[in-house]
Enzyme design. Structure first.
Site, mmCIF file in Angstrom:
data_model
loop_
_atom_site.group_PDB
_atom_site.id
_atom_site.type_symbol
_atom_site.label_atom_id
_atom_site.label_comp_id
_atom_site.label_asym_id
_atom_site.label_seq_id
_atom_site.Cartn_x
_atom_site.Cartn_y
_atom_site.Cartn_z
ATOM 1 N N ILE A 156 0.975 -0.635 -0.164
ATOM 2 C CA ILE A 156 -0.036 0.153 0.079
ATOM 3 C C ILE A 156 1.000 1.229 -0.103
ATOM 4 O O ILE A 156 0.643 1.971 -1.089
ATOM 5 C CB ILE A 156 -0.781 -0.382 1.220
ATOM 6 C CG1 ILE A 156 -1.556 -1.351 0.877
ATOM 7 C CG2 ILE A 156 -2.005 1.281 1.134
ATOM 8 C CD1 ILE A 156 -2.229 -1.389 2.274
ATOM 9 N N PHE A 193 3.026 3.401 7.351
ATOM 10 C CA PHE A 193 2.390 2.023 6.161
ATOM 11 C C PHE A 193 3.393 0.768 7.441
ATOM 12 O O PHE A 193 3.288 -0.056 7.885
ATOM 13 C CB PHE A 193 2.760 2.038 5.277
ATOM 14 C CG PHE A 193 1.962 2.863 4.759
ATOM 15 C CD1 PHE A 193 2.094 3.681 4.311
ATOM 16 C CD2 PHE A 193 0.379 2.545 4.534
ATOM 17 C CE1 PHE A 193 1.989 4.762 3.235
ATOM 18 C CE2 PHE A 193 -0.052 2.781 3.796
ATOM 19 C CZ PHE A 193 0.327 4.129 3.425
ATOM 20 N N SER A 207 -7.406 -0.504 10.836
ATOM 21 C CA SER A 207 -7.573 -1.837 9.074
ATOM 22 C C SER A 207 -9.110 -2.172 10.318
ATOM 23 O O SER A 207 -9.002 -2.120 11.031
ATOM 24 C CB SER A 207 -6.737 -3.533 10.118
ATOM 25 O OG SER A 207 -7.392 -4.456 9.536
ATOM 26 N N THR A 263 -10.517 -5.060 11.369
ATOM 27 C CA THR A 263 -10.118 -5.707 12.290
ATOM 28 C C THR A 263 -10.503 -5.577 13.550
ATOM 29 O O THR A 263 -10.652 -5.469 14.207
ATOM 30 C CB THR A 263 -8.884 -6.447 12.194
ATOM 31 O OG1 THR A 263 -8.588 -7.445 12.079
ATOM 32 C CG2 THR A 263 -7.896 -5.617 12.521
ATOM 33 N N TYR A 297 -2.327 -8.990 16.187
ATOM 34 C CA TYR A 297 -2.176 -7.869 15.160
ATOM 35 C C TYR A 297 -3.149 -7.333 14.907
ATOM 36 O O TYR A 297 -3.143 -5.844 14.632
ATOM 37 C CB TYR A 297 -2.037 -8.587 13.386
ATOM 38 C CG TYR A 297 -2.479 -8.232 12.619
ATOM 39 C CD1 TYR A 297 -3.956 -7.950 11.738
ATOM 40 C CD2 TYR A 297 -1.421 -6.795 11.931
ATOM 41 C CE1 TYR A 297 -4.556 -6.941 11.405
ATOM 42 C CE2 TYR A 297 -1.591 -6.251 10.985
ATOM 43 C CZ TYR A 297 -3.257 -6.169 10.420
ATOM 44 O OH TYR A 297 -3.949 -5.259 9.798
ATOM 45 N N LYS A 307 -3.444 -2.803 16.506
ATOM 46 C CA LYS A 307 -4.065 -1.373 15.560
ATOM 47 C C LYS A 307 -4.885 -1.278 16.291
ATOM 48 O O LYS A 307 -5.055 -0.126 16.309
ATOM 49 C CB LYS A 307 -4.878 -2.515 14.076
ATOM 50 C CG LYS A 307 -4.364 -2.897 12.711
ATOM 51 C CD LYS A 307 -3.020 -1.764 12.651
ATOM 52 C CE LYS A 307 -1.726 -2.230 11.686
ATOM 53 N NZ LYS A 307 -1.179 -1.558 10.987
ATOM 54 N N ASN A 359 -10.454 -4.822 2.466
ATOM 55 C CA ASN A 359 -9.041 -5.392 2.304
ATOM 56 C C ASN A 359 -8.495 -5.357 1.046
ATOM 57 O O ASN A 359 -9.069 -5.126 -0.048
ATOM 58 C CB ASN A 359 -10.359 -6.969 1.958
ATOM 59 C CG ASN A 359 -10.388 -7.666 3.233
ATOM 60 O OD1 ASN A 359 -11.034 -7.109 4.285
ATOM 61 N ND2 ASN A 359 -10.029 -9.064 3.532
ATOM 62 N N ARG A 390 -16.279 -10.181 2.080
ATOM 63 C CA ARG A 390 -15.159 -8.910 2.656
ATOM 64 C C ARG A 390 -15.218 -7.875 2.173
ATOM 65 O O ARG A 390 -15.996 -8.123 0.469
ATOM 66 C CB ARG A 390 -13.661 -9.716 2.264
ATOM 67 C CG ARG A 390 -13.197 -10.741 3.269
ATOM 68 C CD ARG A 390 -13.603 -9.996 4.912
ATOM 69 N NE ARG A 390 -13.140 -11.264 5.779
ATOM 70 C CZ ARG A 390 -13.901 -12.353 6.271
ATOM 71 N NH1 ARG A 390 -15.011 -12.477 6.079
ATOM 72 N NH2 ARG A 390 -13.361 -12.967 6.972
ATOM 73 N N ARG A 399 -11.064 -21.247 8.665
ATOM 74 C CA ARG A 399 -9.591 -21.069 9.470
ATOM 75 C C ARG A 399 -9.868 -20.116 10.468
ATOM 76 O O ARG A 399 -10.737 -19.601 10.787
ATOM 77 C CB ARG A 399 -9.284 -20.200 8.681
ATOM 78 C CG ARG A 399 -8.320 -18.742 8.799
ATOM 79 C CD ARG A 399 -7.487 -18.281 7.837
ATOM 80 N NE ARG A 399 -7.878 -17.324 7.561
ATOM 81 C CZ ARG A 399 -7.162 -16.448 6.986
ATOM 82 N NH1 ARG A 399 -6.155 -16.788 6.205
ATOM 83 N NH2 ARG A 399 -8.539 -15.265 6.511
HETATM 84 C C1 WQD Z 1 -9.763 -12.858 3.056
HETATM 85 C C2 WQD Z 1 -11.096 -13.876 2.393
HETATM 86 C C3 WQD Z 1 -10.872 -16.006 4.427
HETATM 87 C C4 WQD Z 1 -7.287 -17.139 2.134
HETATM 88 C C5 WQD Z 1 -6.830 -9.833 6.873
HETATM 89 C C6 WQD Z 1 -6.767 -8.780 8.193
HETATM 90 C C7 WQD Z 1 -6.855 -7.755 7.878
HETATM 91 C C8 WQD Z 1 -6.094 -6.811 5.986
HETATM 92 C C9 WQD Z 1 -5.607 -8.504 5.004
HETATM 93 C C10 WQD Z 1 -3.540 -6.791 6.936
HETATM 94 C C11 WQD Z 1 -11.640 -14.962 4.680
HETATM 95 C C12 WQD Z 1 -10.598 -16.772 2.445
HETATM 96 C C13 WQD Z 1 -7.931 -16.368 2.881
HETATM 97 C C14 WQD Z 1 -7.711 -18.371 1.596
HETATM 98 C C15 WQD Z 1 -9.782 -18.382 1.947
HETATM 99 N N1 WQD Z 1 -4.657 -7.551 7.006
HETATM 100 N N2 WQD Z 1 -9.702 -16.943 2.665
HETATM 101 N N3 WQD Z 1 -8.221 -19.141 1.693
HETATM 102 O O1 WQD Z 1 -8.830 -12.109 6.393
HETATM 103 O O2 WQD Z 1 -10.453 -10.453 5.396
HETATM 104 O O3 WQD Z 1 -8.010 -9.818 6.566
HETATM 105 O O4 WQD Z 1 -6.323 -9.734 5.878
HETATM 106 O O5 WQD Z 1 -3.152 -6.004 5.433
HETATM 107 O O6 WQD Z 1 -6.797 -6.471 8.616
HETATM 108 O O7 WQD Z 1 -7.658 -9.156 8.431
HETATM 109 O O8 WQD Z 1 -8.184 -11.530 4.584
HETATM 110 O O9 WQD Z 1 -7.241 -12.645 2.576
HETATM 111 O O10 WQD Z 1 -6.882 -13.754 4.143
HETATM 112 O O11 WQD Z 1 -8.885 -13.293 4.161
HETATM 113 O O12 WQD Z 1 -10.329 -18.633 1.850
HETATM 114 O O13 WQD Z 1 -5.994 -19.197 0.948
HETATM 115 O O14 WQD Z 1 -10.351 -15.449 2.599
HETATM 116 O O15 WQD Z 1 -11.136 -16.850 5.152
HETATM 117 O O16 WQD Z 1 -13.017 -15.123 4.365
HETATM 118 P P1 WQD Z 1 -9.111 -11.392 5.806
HETATM 119 P P2 WQD Z 1 -7.850 -12.511 3.813
#
Ligand code: WQD
Length: 340
Positions: free
Chosen positions: A17, A85, A129, A131, A154, A158, A183, A235, A299
């Site tokens: 970013i 960042f 985030s 999050t 993590y 934040k 995201n 998301r 997960r």
């Molecule tokens: C997105 C969706 C997974 C991988 C996190 C942090 C956020 C930011 C982005 C840093 C979810 C699904 C994922 C895979 C899958 N952090 N998935 N198979 O968890 O929403 O956000 O990362 O920049 O602060 O919380 O992002 O891309 O990991 O997952 O099914 O191999 O995709 O379960 O639903 P997330 P993600």
């Protein structure tokens, strides 16, 4: 270069970013200086930025955990504002190595704010985030949604980071904006910068593009038993260039003194939720490739659904997304095809 605007410091400016934000800052005539420790980025990104804008950003390789180095940096640079960042960001890794995350994400923030106060640098934009909301009770998520107990170190860094900044704005002249990203995905249209995950990607989109490129065997979809339209988690996927532009809007707000509070918070997303299966379908459409995936269990720590109510950012920042999910996925795929 428009000198009167002064130098903007971008920590983590060679990251995903950060690099896209440097490009947009240079496009707007800001003079920038990047601090990066190259722990999760590559020096080649500097050339990528330069090849897009024609202006090589000043770069200082520096570990923000070394307080003396931060002090020296501010002695040698006239800084007008900071966009921060630099942080570790892998949710899973933070669970296994909490102290690495507290040291890297919190001590660096404290040292930065201390030196900014000493040098009267009063404009600060913080990479936060969505999050912090955990699984919000209401969707879409507004900035008034309650902050929930963090599900990972993590996410906790934040939340703690926002509180540290908020407390600091109460005692000095600091004016701050926290941008709560949803995201971030995609890559610059020039295909000269993009996401460079190191090792096995934790995030969905890099795993999708690496699977389509044959680097990964198949994508595991983490759960299809969520209470969503198709059972997979939802998301708000925002194009990284739209996200970068939100930082410019926030910086201009602070420089012009239009911020209404000493610290403000904005949700930065598209306002649209997409499930994992929606993403796969959209990716297959833009790439014209069949994606190899299988449904597996959920997960640990994942929430069901998160997407932004962007009305506050749209109104107050005068910013809104211009690119959609397919634009972002197409750019991510073009970027993947360029990787060796
Ligand atoms: C997105 C969706 C997974 C991988 C996190 C942090 C956020 C930011 C982005 C840093 C979810 C699904 C994922 C895979 C899958 N952090 N998935 N198979 O968890 O929403 O956000 O990362 O920049 O602060 O919380 O992002 O891309 O990991 O997952 O099914 O191999 O995709 O379960 O639903 P997330 P993600």
């Amino acid at each position: 270069m428009n000198k009167e605007k002064g130098k903007i410091l971008i920590t983590g400016g060679l990251g995903f970013i950060g690099s896209h934000t440097v490009v947009e800052l240079q496009n707007e005539g800001f003079e920038v200086v990047i601090i990066d420790d190259l722990s999760n980025s590559k020096i080649e990104v500097l050339d990528g930025i330069t090849s897009i804008t024609g202006i090589k950003p000043e770069f200082v390789q520096l570990d923000l955990k070394v307080k003396q180095k931060v002090t020296e940096f501010f002695k040698n640079h006239q800084i007008e504002g900071v966009i921060h960042f630099a942080a570790s960001k892998a949710v899973g890794e933070s669970v296994e190595q909490p102290l690495k995350y507290y040291e890297n994400n919190i001590s660096t923030l404290v040292y930065l704010l201390q030196e900014m106060a000493k040098n009267e640098v009063n404009r600060f934009i913080f990479s936060s985030s969505c999050t912090v909301y955990g699984q919000a009770d209401e969707l879409p998520i507004t900035e008034k949604a309650p902050i929930k107990l963090a599900e990972s170190p993590y996410g906790n860094t934040k939340q703690i980071g926002e509180e540290i900044i908020n407390d600091t704005t109460r005692v000095g002249n600091l004016q701050a904006i926290a941008l709560r990203y949803f995201n971030p995905i995609g890559a610059h249209k020039s295909v000269k910068i993009g996401e460079l995950p190191i090792g096995v990607p934790q995030n969905l989109i890099p795993f999708v593009t690496q699977t389509a490129a044959g680097i990964r065997q198949e994508l595991s979809v983490f759960g299809d038993d969520y209470p969503t339209h198709d059972g997979t988690a939802v998301r708000d996927y925002i194009h990284v260039v739209d996200l970068a532009k939100a930082h410019i809007a926030a910086l201009k707000r602070l420089i012009s003194g239009e911020n209404k509070e000493k610290m403000e918070f904005f949700n930065v997303g598209t306002g649209k939720g997409s499930s994992v299966l929606d993403v796969i379908k959209a990716f297959e459409k833009v790439s014209n490739k069949k994606l190899n995936y299988k449904i597996v269990g959920r997960r640990e720590g994942d929430i069901t659904s998160a997407y932004a109510d962007t009305s506050f950012a749209n109104k107050e920042l005068g910013w809104q997304t211009k690119l959609d999910l397919e634009d972002a996925l197409a750019s991510a795929w073009k970027w993947q095809l360029k990787q060796k």
